[in-house]
Design a protein around this motif. Structure first.
Motif, PDB file in Angstrom:
ATOM      1  N   LEU B  54       1.269  -1.266  -0.360  1.00  0.00           N
ATOM      2  CA  LEU B  54      -0.128  -0.337   0.120  1.00  0.00           C
ATOM      3  C   LEU B  54       1.235   1.277   0.036  1.00  0.00           C
ATOM      4  N   LEU B  55       2.380   1.524  -0.008  1.00  0.00           N
ATOM      5  CA  LEU B  55       3.086   2.104   0.458  1.00  0.00           C
ATOM      6  C   LEU B  55       3.003   2.633  -1.067  1.00  0.00           C
ATOM      7  N   LEU B  61       8.462   7.347  -2.722  1.00  0.00           N
ATOM      8  CA  LEU B  61       8.284   8.703  -1.426  1.00  0.00           C
ATOM      9  C   LEU B  61       9.164   9.182  -0.801  1.00  0.00           C
ATOM     10  N   GLN B  64       9.010  12.375  -2.638  1.00  0.00           N
ATOM     11  CA  GLN B  64       8.065  13.366  -1.794  1.00  0.00           C
ATOM     12  C   GLN B  64       8.687  14.169  -1.068  1.00  0.00           C
ATOM     13  N   TYR B  65       9.580  13.412   0.038  1.00  0.00           N
ATOM     14  CA  TYR B  65      10.483  13.854   0.840  1.00  0.00           C
ATOM     15  C   TYR B  65      11.498  14.867   0.343  1.00  0.00           C
ATOM     16  N   GLN B 186       2.885  23.516  -3.156  1.00  0.00           N
ATOM     17  CA  GLN B 186       3.382  22.374  -1.748  1.00  0.00           C
ATOM     18  C   GLN B 186       2.419  22.228  -1.788  1.00  0.00           C
ATOM     19  N   ARG B 187       0.838  22.954  -1.499  1.00  0.00           N
ATOM     20  CA  ARG B 187       0.522  22.040  -1.383  1.00  0.00           C
ATOM     21  C   ARG B 187      -1.047  21.580  -1.849  1.00  0.00           C
ATOM     22  N   TRP B 188       0.064  21.166  -2.850  1.00  0.00           N
ATOM     23  CA  TRP B 188      -0.990  20.132  -4.130  1.00  0.00           C
ATOM     24  C   TRP B 188      -0.069  19.130  -5.125  1.00  0.00           C
ATOM     25  N   ALA B 190       0.149  16.606  -2.307  1.00  0.00           N
ATOM     26  CA  ALA B 190      -0.022  15.293  -1.971  1.00  0.00           C
ATOM     27  C   ALA B 190      -0.158  14.494  -2.733  1.00  0.00           C
ATOM     28  N   LYS B 191      -0.337  12.738  -2.217  1.00  0.00           N
ATOM     29  CA  LYS B 191      -1.132  11.938  -3.642  1.00  0.00           C
ATOM     30  C   LYS B 191      -2.367  11.359  -2.035  1.00  0.00           C
ATOM     31  N   LEU B 192      -3.890  11.851  -2.893  1.00  0.00           N
ATOM     32  CA  LEU B 192      -4.656  10.981  -2.630  1.00  0.00           C
ATOM     33  C   LEU B 192      -5.250   9.560  -2.859  1.00  0.00           C
TER      34      LEU B 192
END
Lengths: 129, 192
Positions: B54-55, B61, B64-65, B186-188, B190-192
């Protein structure tokens, strides 16, 4: 794909729009989850799912928490747990609380305005056919 | 494959892809993701394998960091090199990033251009300035090979303060616009 081209109204645009809207609110949601007490990453994920229906891809929250910490909105601390391994707990800093208050105010003002704007849409939906 | 080996493999790959970060930052991240995997695997119906599945893949990842920290640091920086590097990274993520990068390159180019013209005027006055011919602006800037012979210069030495002021304003405005765009972006991410 052919179906999407034939009928643009059935495209995935609303889903994408909703995803963008949720992404925009994610930072505020992460801060809000820590308003009452400090939580570790998995607790934040589960808190957001249960309290706001905001389901995140596993792992997504951590880079966000890392960034919020780099912005001095959060602080973190490793705490030994019964699980046998330590967990990293996050807490709001004073700057984080201040930022969240500003965000919450802006969000309420924005949603109130949009609510008024959308009122006719809801009223039309409620009219009997 | 044992559960611990699965965790180790994932964390080793994650550590590898976090390369540009400091050792302390890398180890902190790896430790936290390791704790997440172990905690998630203890939930009903979960296993180490299902949690890792699931990660996001370790490289995703880690990106993203890296991107988050790069953009956060850049959004506080005044260095054109740091800001341009962050905008170029942002450009790989979509149209908004491309737009910001193009604006950044143009903004810095114009700003630096104004300053260069002002400085060139103090060193080689005959090769820098603004020239008109028959009421039309025919040349403006700093030139190696001179200007059209029939043109006459306007502004004179006044181009020095003008160039410095316009250059400074353009550079400041560009810096402010980039920093603001980076913060918004930065606010956009993220992965939902």
């Amino acid at each position: 794909m052919a179906k999407l081209r034939a009928n643009p109204a059935e495209s995935d645009a609303p889903d994408r729009w909703e995803a963008q809207m949720r992404k925009g609110a994610l930072e505020m949601a992460a801060l809000a989850s820590l308003w009452k007490k400090s939580l570790y990453g998995l607790e934040i994920i589960r808190f957001l799912e249960s309290h706001s229906g905001l389901a995140l891809a596993e792992g997504t929250i951590y880079p966000i928490l890392n960034r919020l910490k780099a912005e001095n909105l959060l602080t973190s601390e490793w705490v030994e747990a019964e699980a046998g391994h330590p967990r990293k707990y996050y807490a709001l800093t004073d700057a984080g609380r201040q930022r969240l208050r500003q965000m919450a105010g802006a969000w309420l003002s924005f949603s109130d305005g949009l609510g008024r704007l959308l009122q006719p849409v809801f009223e039309q939906q409620e009219e009997p056919k | 494959m044992t559960a611990e080996l699965e965790i180790d493999n994932y964390l080793t790959a994650l550590r590898l892809h976090l390369g540009p970060l400091t050792i302390a930052e890398r180890e902190e991240i790896v430790r936290e993701i390791g704790a997440h995997i172990r905690d998630s695997a203890e939930e009903p119906g979960a296993s180490i394998a299902s949690v890792i599945a699931l990660l996001s893949p370790p490289q995703v990842l880690a990106a993203q960091y890296r991107d988050g920290l790069l953009i956060t640091r850049a959004s506080r920086s005044f260095s054109p090199f740091v800001l341009l590097r962050a905008t170029l990274r942002l450009a790989t993520k979509g149209l908004f990033g491309i737009f910001v990068s193009v604006c950044a390159i143009f903004g810095y180019s114009f700003g630096a251009g104004f300053v260069v013209v002002a400085l060139a005027k103090t060193i080689v006055p005959s090769h820098a300035g603004a020239w008109v011919q028959d009421g039309q602006l025919v040349a403006a800037g700093a030139f190696v090979y001179g200007v059209p012979p029939k043109a006459h210069e306007v502004l004179g030495m006044g181009i020095i303060p003008l160039g410095l002021v316009l250059g400074s304003l353009t550079l400041l405005l560009t810096t402010w616009a980039i920093r603001t765009s980076l913060r918004v972006s930065q606010r956009w991410q993220a992965k939902l």
